[in-house]
Design a protein around this motif. Structure first.
Motif: not given
Length: 330
Positions: A169, A192, A204, A209
């Motif tokens: 992430k 993300v 993102q 997104i």
């Protein structure tokens, strides 16, 4: 593996006693029939070990081992009590089905517990599977993953989805090779999350997104560029800024200088620990199952000119640079 199940038309139910659609079984699934019963003391000793064995695999992201419970319980009520209290999220042959006797005969089941790992033709391919599970659980988590690797090889199942590696992430990535929306190619973003069902990353990009395939993402990471003299103190860092999708060359930026290189070049880049890579082109039968799986660099073995790649928790493999790639991801 699923071919035999579908050919026989086995009447299976899930742990909620709902009919199971055999079409959900895929080529990467490994099928194991578990002949057992709650009244059997050795079964009650082994079942928790088998459950933990499967849970360790699941925790690493591998859900491809499908246990099919074949009950010898004295009643359907006892069967469901046993499944509810002691089993994992496994499948089961419908209680009282005539197929139980057919399976017991086919695999010459003379006692329980008995675990039969099968190949696509329905042949048992792992002798003494119960004892193998017991030994693996007494040994280490590493042995559990090795056991699963051996079963995949023996059964001929296709490689499973990558067990460890998903991009971390917040990792910086660049969109590359996107055909449906080419205007996004070259855009920078950050990871993300990962949608396992769709096998896509949520990335993102500015205020938006996007759901993108791994093959359309390039990690924005730095590498080590060796100097001509070979002196480590003179090595310099370079940043990956792009990839030539036709040649496969990495485009690197070192100060104001642009460099093109491939993994495995004599003076090419050395990947840092934690970089994600795809394994490919392994020829050994024992290692082919790792091809097209994502792993993570644990270290660079300078004396061997190889990388130690983490393929699953506590499972590492020494691999040549020529058998690794940064793009396209899998």
């Amino acid at each position: 593996m699923a071919g035999f199940i579908k050919t026989w038309g086995l009447q299976l139910v899930d742990k909620g006693n709902k009919p199971f659609d055999l079409q959900q079984l895929g080529p990467s699934d490994i099928i194991a029939f578990y002949f057992s019963a709650h009244w059997c003391p050795p079964c009650r000793q082994f079942t928790p070990l088998l459950r933990k064995f499967v849970e360790l695999l699941n925790a690493a992201g591998d859900y491809s081992l499908k246990i099919i419970f074949v009950s010898s319980d004295k009643s359907e009520t006892e069967m469901w009590k046993y499944m509810s209290e002691e089993h994992g999220n496994w499948l089961a042959l419908t209680y009282g089905s005539s197929q139980k006797d057919q399976l017991s005969s086919k695999y010459s089941v003379s006692g329980i517990p008995s675990l039969m790992v099968i190949n696509g033709a329905g042949q048992s391919v792992v002798p003494h599977a119960v004892q193998i599970v017991i030994q693996a659980m007494q040994n280490s988590t590493t042995q559990v993953f090795k056991t699963m690797f051996d079963w995949r090889t023996a059964s001929g199942a296709a490689p499973a989805a990558p067990p460890v590696a998903q991009l971390a992430k917040d990792m910086s990535v660049k969109v590359v090779g996107l055909v449906s929306k080419p205007e996004l190619n070259g855009e920078m973003g950050s990871v993300v999350g990962y949608n396992r069902e769709k096998q896509r990353y949520d990335v993102q990009l500015g205020e938006t997104i996007m759901s993108l395939k791994p093959a359309n993402l390039l990690q924005m990471v730095s590498v080590i560029m060796p100097c001509d003299s070979g002196a480590e103190e003179e090595h310099q860092e370079a940043d990956i800024v792009n990839v030539d999708t036709e040649s496969g060359e990495l485009v690197l930026k070192q100060g104001d200088k642009e460099i093109r290189a491939r993994l495995g070049d004599e003076l090419g880049p050395i990947l840092k620990d934690g970089t994600y890579v795809v394994v490919h082109g392994l020829k050994a039968e024992s290692a082919k199952q790792l091809n097209e799986c994502l792993g993570r660099v644990a270290s660079f073995e300078k004396d061997k000119g190889r990388y130690l790649i983490e393929m699953a928790p506590n499972m590492q493999k020494s691999i040549k640079p020529d058998n690794l790639r940064l793009y396209p991801l899998a």
